[in-house]
Design a protein around this motif. Structure first.
Motif, PDB file in Angstrom:
ATOM      1  N   ILE A   1       0.828  -1.214   0.000  1.00 44.67           N
ATOM      2  CA  ILE A   1       0.000   0.000   0.000  1.00 44.67           C
ATOM      3  C   ILE A   1       0.860   1.261   0.000  1.00 44.67           C
ATOM      4  CG2 ILE A   1      -1.661   1.387   1.327  1.00 44.67           C
ATOM      5  CD1 ILE A   1      -2.812  -1.242   2.404  1.00 44.67           C
ATOM      6  N   ASP A   2       1.943   1.228   0.786  1.00 40.09           N
ATOM      7  CA  ASP A   2       2.758   2.431   0.982  1.00 40.09           C
ATOM      8  C   ASP A   2       3.867   2.585  -0.063  1.00 40.09           C
ATOM      9  OD1 ASP A   2       1.280   3.046   3.309  1.00 40.09           O
ATOM     10  OD2 ASP A   2       2.489   1.641   4.465  1.00 40.09           O
ATOM     11  N   LEU A   3       3.946   1.660  -1.027  1.00 41.68           N
ATOM     12  CA  LEU A   3       5.013   1.724  -2.026  1.00 41.68           C
ATOM     13  C   LEU A   3       4.526   2.342  -3.334  1.00 41.68           C
ATOM     14  CD1 LEU A   3       6.711  -1.785  -1.607  1.00 41.68           C
ATOM     15  CD2 LEU A   3       7.345   0.370  -0.520  1.00 41.68           C
ATOM     16  N   ALA A   4       5.421   3.037  -4.011  1.00 44.88           N
ATOM     17  CA  ALA A   4       5.131   3.555  -5.355  1.00 44.88           C
ATOM     18  C   ALA A   4       5.052   2.357  -6.303  1.00 44.88           C
ATOM     19  CB  ALA A   4       6.237   4.498  -5.794  1.00 44.88           C
ATOM     20  N   PRO A   5       4.342   2.477  -7.447  1.00 41.36           N
ATOM     21  CA  PRO A   5       4.177   1.350  -8.375  1.00 41.36           C
ATOM     22  C   PRO A   5       5.485   0.659  -8.752  1.00 41.36           C
ATOM     23  CG  PRO A   5       2.752   3.157  -9.029  1.00 41.36           C
ATOM     24  CD  PRO A   5       3.577   3.661  -7.898  1.00 41.36           C
ATOM     25  N   GLU A   6       6.532   1.428  -9.063  1.00 39.63           N
ATOM     26  CA  GLU A   6       7.806   0.827  -9.461  1.00 39.63           C
ATOM     27  C   GLU A   6       8.463   0.080  -8.295  1.00 39.63           C
ATOM     28  OE1 GLU A   6       9.088   0.393 -12.461  1.00 39.63           O
ATOM     29  OE2 GLU A   6       7.204   1.306 -13.138  1.00 39.63           O
ATOM     30  N   GLU A   7       8.342   0.673  -7.098  1.00 37.31           N
ATOM     31  CA  GLU A   7       8.892   0.010  -5.909  1.00 37.31           C
ATOM     32  C   GLU A   7       8.145  -1.289  -5.623  1.00 37.31           C
ATOM     33  OE1 GLU A   7      10.461   3.581  -3.009  1.00 37.31           O
ATOM     34  OE2 GLU A   7       8.293   3.305  -3.194  1.00 37.31           O
ATOM     35  N   ALA A   8       6.829  -1.251  -5.818  1.00 40.72           N
ATOM     36  CA  ALA A   8       6.004  -2.443  -5.593  1.00 40.72           C
ATOM     37  C   ALA A   8       6.397  -3.565  -6.552  1.00 40.72           C
ATOM     38  CB  ALA A   8       4.527  -2.097  -5.763  1.00 40.72           C
ATOM     39  N   LYS A   9       6.633  -3.208  -7.819  1.00 40.10           N
ATOM     40  CA  LYS A   9       7.045  -4.203  -8.826  1.00 40.10           C
ATOM     41  C   LYS A   9       8.367  -4.847  -8.425  1.00 40.10           C
ATOM     42  CE  LYS A   9       4.864  -2.523 -13.068  1.00 40.10           C
ATOM     43  NZ  LYS A   9       5.085  -1.886 -14.388  1.00 40.10           N
ATOM     44  N   GLU A  10       9.295  -4.027  -7.967  1.00 41.47           N
ATOM     45  CA  GLU A  10      10.615  -4.525  -7.565  1.00 41.47           C
ATOM     46  C   GLU A  10      10.493  -5.441  -6.351  1.00 41.47           C
ATOM     47  OE1 GLU A  10      14.438  -5.282  -8.119  1.00 41.47           O
ATOM     48  OE2 GLU A  10      13.220  -4.009  -9.448  1.00 41.47           O
ATOM     49  N   PHE A  11       9.644  -5.049  -5.413  1.00 41.38           N
ATOM     50  CA  PHE A  11       9.421  -5.836  -4.197  1.00 41.38           C
ATOM     51  C   PHE A  11       8.870  -7.220  -4.557  1.00 41.38           C
ATOM     52  CE2 PHE A  11       6.517  -6.752  -0.471  1.00 41.38           C
ATOM     53  CZ  PHE A  11       7.539  -7.065   0.418  1.00 41.38           C
ATOM     54  N   LEU A  12       7.873  -7.260  -5.456  1.00 45.56           N
ATOM     55  CA  LEU A  12       7.270  -8.530  -5.881  1.00 45.56           C
ATOM     56  C   LEU A  12       8.283  -9.383  -6.632  1.00 45.56           C
ATOM     57  CD1 LEU A  12       3.766  -7.256  -7.037  1.00 45.56           C
ATOM     58  CD2 LEU A  12       4.221  -8.708  -5.064  1.00 45.56           C
ATOM     59  N   LYS A  13       9.114  -8.725  -7.440  1.00 47.56           N
ATOM     60  CA  LYS A  13      10.131  -9.449  -8.213  1.00 47.56           C
ATOM     61  C   LYS A  13      11.100 -10.159  -7.271  1.00 47.56           C
ATOM     62  CE  LYS A  13      13.428  -8.666 -11.974  1.00 47.56           C
ATOM     63  NZ  LYS A  13      14.101  -7.632 -12.787  1.00 47.56           N
ATOM     64  N   GLU A  14      11.480  -9.468  -6.186  1.00 42.90           N
ATOM     65  CA  GLU A  14      12.387 -10.064  -5.203  1.00 42.90           C
ATOM     66  C   GLU A  14      11.758 -11.277  -4.522  1.00 42.90           C
ATOM     67  OE1 GLU A  14      13.497  -6.982  -2.505  1.00 42.90           O
ATOM     68  OE2 GLU A  14      14.598  -5.830  -4.020  1.00 42.90           O
ATOM     69  N   LEU A  15      10.428 -11.286  -4.457  1.00 47.30           N
ATOM     70  CA  LEU A  15       9.720 -12.418  -3.842  1.00 47.30           C
ATOM     71  C   LEU A  15       9.486 -13.554  -4.836  1.00 47.30           C
ATOM     72  CD1 LEU A  15       7.035 -10.453  -1.790  1.00 47.30           C
ATOM     73  CD2 LEU A  15       8.985 -11.714  -0.864  1.00 47.30           C
ATOM     74  N   GLY A  16       9.830 -13.301  -6.110  1.00 46.79           N
ATOM     75  CA  GLY A  16       9.685 -14.346  -7.118  1.00 46.79           C
ATOM     76  C   GLY A  16       8.325 -14.417  -7.765  1.00 46.79           C
TER      77      GLY A  16
END
Length: 367
Positions: free
Chosen positions: A249-264
């Motif tokens: 919720i608190d992340l910008a769209p690009e940050e959210a994408k990167e976060f999900l990518k790190e989770l696989g």
């Protein structure tokens, strides 16, 4: 606007999920039963990658997505149909929604209390199903008692209702949802008038831990829920991690994408859940696209062109003449409206045309 109710046992992640889908912190999410009492309501935009593509074709900067309403409903406990916990309130709130998103806990965590003491998603589903079925059975029996005399006197409406109720009663007595009773289209219309809780379309959201999201397909809890939902409810299951979604919720769209990518994972489970719920409600999308904006409009599956026009304004439906129509895929392949016209893919449709999901429309009307 149609509503989807988020339901489940206490402490399975309902309020956390509600906060995630609505991108707010509106619902209290705490580690104790009944932290939600009055339902929280939020408008949710439907993720649709087609909007961005159409934006580039139309050369505009503005996109407006479709939306639906989600309702976070208090947790249910065994005995709710008899008034246990917040049973009566819970059942009333479910009766007011059009579809059900049932959140099922599929993770172990000693720090998060489970009302039954152990993790067993199938038992949890059956607990909720039993309470909803018992409530429906009471409704059906009361209705049978009220229509019996009129049906005996030859009242055709009462007789038709009685026939449907007599099909529903034994089915519910076996603990099965009303949605699975085999009824004719005419009988289904009658059944909808009883507002039965188990007649509402349902989707299951299996809530897994952050570390299990990438491998959810092999999670034994998730596998059990998928099989059970398919066999006993004929419905879809979506995997989500409510805690991850809450963090996003608190992340910008690009940050959210990167976060999900790190989770696989490629996409947030909430996106799939919102789209699944949208279709579960029988909703479909058509688009209007111009220099001013690209907009997704919500219609019901099977709606004709005049009905679709009426979603924009009642004058459009009343004075409908025709609809200039091109399929989304055809427009994208051509790259522009002009090219689609040149190839004969841009059509004129009349009042009988049934709008398809993804159609790009321009209405002609005269009032």
């Amino acid at each position: 606007m149609l509503k989807a109710g988020i339901v489940g046992l206490p402490n399975v992640g309902k309020s956390t999920l509600f906060n995630a889908v609505t991108r707010t912190r509106k619902a209290e999410a705490a580690n104790y039963p009944f932290c939600t009492i009055d339902p929280n309501v939020g408008i949710v935009t439907v993720p649709d990658a087609r909007l961005e593509v159409l934006k580039n074709i139309a050369k505009t900067q503005i996109t407006i997505p479709a939306a639906i309403e989600f309702v976070d409903i208090a947790g249910l406990v065994k005995g709710a149909s008899a008034g246990e916990g917040l049973g009566n309130k819970f059942l009333t709130h479910i009766r007011e929604v059009d579809a059900i998103v049932q959140v099922v806990r599929c993770f172990e965590d000693a720090d998060i209390h489970h009302v039954a003491g152990t993790i067993d998603p199938i038992r949890d589903i059956e607990t909720i199903t039993t309470e909803l079925v018992l409530s429906d059975l009471e409704t059906v029996k009361k209705r049978l008692g009220s229509v019996a005399k009129d049906a005996k006197r030859g009242d055709k409406v009462a007789a038709a209702e009685e026939a449907v109720l007599k099909k529903l009663e034994p089915h519910l007595n076996e603990g099965k949802p009303a949605l699975l009773v085999e009824l004719t289209p005419e009988e289904k219309v009658i059944s909808r008038g009883f507002f039965l809780l188990t007649d509402k379309p349902t989707i299951f959201a299996t809530n897994v831990k952050e570390t299990d999201l990438a491998t959810a397909d092999t999670n034994p809890f998730v596998m059990k829920v998928r099989e059970y939902a398919k066999t006993h409810h004929s419905c879809e299951t979506v995997v989500i991690s409510a805690q991850i979604e809450s963090d996003l919720i608190d992340l910008a769209p690009e940050e959210a994408k990167e976060f999900l990518k790190e989770l696989g994972v490629q996409e947030s489970g909430v996106g799939a859940l919102i789209r699944g719920t949208y279709h579960l409600l029988g909703l479909r999308t058509y688009f209007t696209a111009g220099e001013k904006e690209v907009r997704a409009w919500t219609i019901h599956a099977g709606d004709t062109a005049p009905k679709a026009a009426g979603v924009i304004h009642s004058d459009f439906e009343r004075g409908f003449i025709k609809a200039e129509t091109v399929a989304y895929d055809a427009l994208v392949n051509c790259g522009s409206v002009a090219a689609a016209r040149d190839k004969g893919l841009y059509r004129m449709e009349g009042k009988e045309y049934v709008v398809k999901d993804g159609d790009v429309l321009l209405f002609k009307f005269n009032v």
